[in-house]
Design a protein around this motif. Sequence first.
Motif: not given
Length: 115
Positions: A4-28
């Motif tokens: 998911x792109x992170x840019x001027x039109x994107x909410x950084x919190x959404x991007x951070x949440x996506x990255x956190x979920x991606x990390x957790x899915x990868x880890x667990x």
Amino acid sequence: MSDLPCGPGRDPEVSSMHDLIAFLVSLFLLNPLQAEMQSRLAEASAPPAVMAGVAACAVSAGPALVQRAMAEPMWAISTAFQSWIGTVEPQAVLGQAAPDCVPAMAAARPYLLRS
């Protein structure tokens, strides 16, 4: 793993949440499933091409697993738990997540049944 792109039109919190979920899915979920399959294939003396195909499928399944985990958090939790206790077949989870992996999973199946 973030697709998911992170840019001027994107909410950084959404991007951070996506990255956190991606990390957790990868880890667990993704890493344990991949490790289990690689271990079983190695025990069964599967050819390197089969092992490489399964590894490539695990990588390609990552974004689909993250998307499903975001849409269905209970699925992600139950699948990770089932993986941990050994009641879910890794090839089934990866095959469902990435339909392009069906040929690689079919090639690995005979070796997975031996272990």
